[in-house]
Design an enzyme around this catalytic site. Structure first.
Site, short mmCIF file in Angstrom:
data_model
loop_
_atom_site.label_atom_id
_atom_site.label_comp_id
_atom_site.label_asym_id
_atom_site.label_seq_id
_atom_site.Cartn_x
_atom_site.Cartn_y
_atom_site.Cartn_z
N SER A 172 0.86 -1.19 0.00
CA SER A 172 0.00 0.00 0.00
C SER A 172 0.89 1.24 0.00
CB SER A 172 -0.95 -0.04 1.20
OG SER A 172 -1.89 1.00 1.11
N THR A 173 0.64 2.17 0.90
CA THR A 173 1.37 3.42 0.90
C THR A 173 2.87 3.15 1.02
OG1 THR A 173 -0.49 4.31 2.07
CG2 THR A 173 1.43 5.70 1.94
N HIS A 184 -2.17 -0.74 -3.82
CA HIS A 184 -3.29 0.20 -3.75
C HIS A 184 -2.95 1.45 -4.56
CE1 HIS A 184 -4.24 -1.71 0.42
NE2 HIS A 184 -4.78 -2.40 -0.56
N MET A 225 -0.57 1.17 5.59
CA MET A 225 -1.33 1.36 6.81
C MET A 225 -2.61 0.53 6.76
SD MET A 225 -2.12 4.96 8.53
CE MET A 225 -3.67 5.25 9.34
N ASP A 279 -5.23 -4.51 5.39
CA ASP A 279 -5.56 -5.26 4.18
C ASP A 279 -4.45 -6.28 3.92
OD1 ASP A 279 -6.90 -6.07 1.89
OD2 ASP A 279 -5.84 -4.61 0.62
#
Length: 359
Positions: A179-180, A205, A298, A301
């Site tokens: 993700s991030t 993401h 964060m 998921d």
């Protein structure tokens, strides 16, 4: 003003409608407070003399000075977390990816006002990105975060289980979730893989359009072939498939052949694509023939899906805290007991190749 502990946000966008919509979206979250808006970087710089925000949302294409130039100035003078807010254009995707290289924390799509569902999903995505950005130490530009709330599990996407019988195959597949901060983490991981690497499927993401540009960029610098996944693509040695933005990706199998299915559906674990969906399908269709990796991000998921993969016999790896921008997703997977090994980002590719070879 509002809660002194709230995340202070400055919105920079040349569209008055976008500034107002983003203000309404962000102020709808009690943890966030918009402290100002600006139509261009010059107005933003003036406001920042008075109040330094915790997070800046920044348009890329603006008059007088473009967002990437302003981003570079911010990062060299007074680094703060920046979330790029961009329209969905393929030409703009390349510029926006450059912004990530220059230190932006995340990309969000500008919210549309045409449907209630889209606006609600935009609200979740935008607020989560801002919360995630607020937790990033911008001196550490190697990865990026996100945040949870009520969410669906991967059951919303997974087809009903039929037979437990699996055709025997020794082909190994690698499933990766990030993700991030994941754009940089994935670059480091994929650049290290050999040309004959085991097949890789990735959920990062990222909004639609950007995943194709991201895959093309990686394809130019990696020994493995990198492409945005299409429905029915086979999992091939020496190839990495990246889930298209705004679509879920599942691993499937026909006989001894692994392939991916791309499908629509609701947000799962607050995301589309969702790492949980990929990992849950991996536990069902690959089991012990899979290696799974969970990277920086964060929220949680992928944590539950990784636990299922672990329980199905897959070898599971989490990126360590020191090399993550935000340790959320790996930490949640570790807490659930779904991780076999915690490793530095730079060591993961070699371990994946070793495990996929059966060592």
């Amino acid at each position: 003003m509002g809660n002194k502990n709230s995340i202070k946000v400055l919105i920079v966008d040349d569209s008055a409608l976008v500034r107002q919509t983003l203000t309404d979206v962000l102020n709808s979250d009690p943890e966030i407070e918009v402290v100002g808006t600006a139509a261009d970087p010059f107005a933003a710089a003036k406001q920042m003399e008075e109040v330094i925000p915790d997070v800046l949302t920044l348009d890329v294409e603006m008059p007088r000075m473009d967002g990437v130039t302003f981003l570079r100035k911010i990062m060299s003078q007074h680094p703060i977390p920046v979330v790029i807010c961009s329209t969905l254009t393929e030409s703009g995707a390349e510029t926006t990816l450059r912004a990530l290289e220059f230190g932006a924390v995340d990309i969000i799509q500008k919210p549309k006002l045409n449907t209630k569902r889209f606006l609600e999903e935009s609200r979740i995505r935008i607020c989560d990105a801002v919360k995630a950005a607020s937790k990033v130490s911008v001196k550490k530009i190697t990865a990026r975060p996100r945040a949870p709330q009520p969410k669906l599990s991967a059951d919303a996407i997974m087809p009903e289980k039929r037979s437990r019988a699996m055709v025997q195959t020794t082909e190994k597949v690698v499933l990766v979730g990030a993700s991030t901060g994941g754009t940089e983490a994935l670059r480091i991981f994929l650049e290290t893989l050999p040309a004959d690497s085991p097949p890789v499927a990735i959920v990062q993401h990222m909004p639609e359009k950007f995943t194709a540009a991201f895959a093309n960029r990686l394809d130019k610098i990696c020994r493995v072939k990198v492409k945005e996944a299409a429905d029915g693509d086979s999992m091939l040695r020496g190839q990495a498939l990246i889930a298209p933005g705004n679509k879920h990706m599942l691993l499937k199998r026909s006989g001894a052949r692994y392939y991916v299915e791309i499908k629509d559906g609701p947000l799962v674990s607050r995301h589309r694509p969702s790492v949980d969906v990929l990992f849950r399908s991996g536990s069902r269709y690959a089991g012990k023939n899979a290696v799974a990796v969970i990277m920086t991000g964060m929220g949680d998921d992928g944590a539950h899906g990784m636990k299922e993969m672990h329980d199905a016999g897959a070898f599971t790896i989490a990126q360590d805290e020191a090399s993550c921008v935000v340790f959320g997703m790996p930490q949640e997977a570790i807490k659930l007991g779904g991780v076999d090994k915690v490793m530095s980002l730079t060591s993961i590719a070699a371990e994946v190749v070793r495990r996929a070879a059966g060592d």
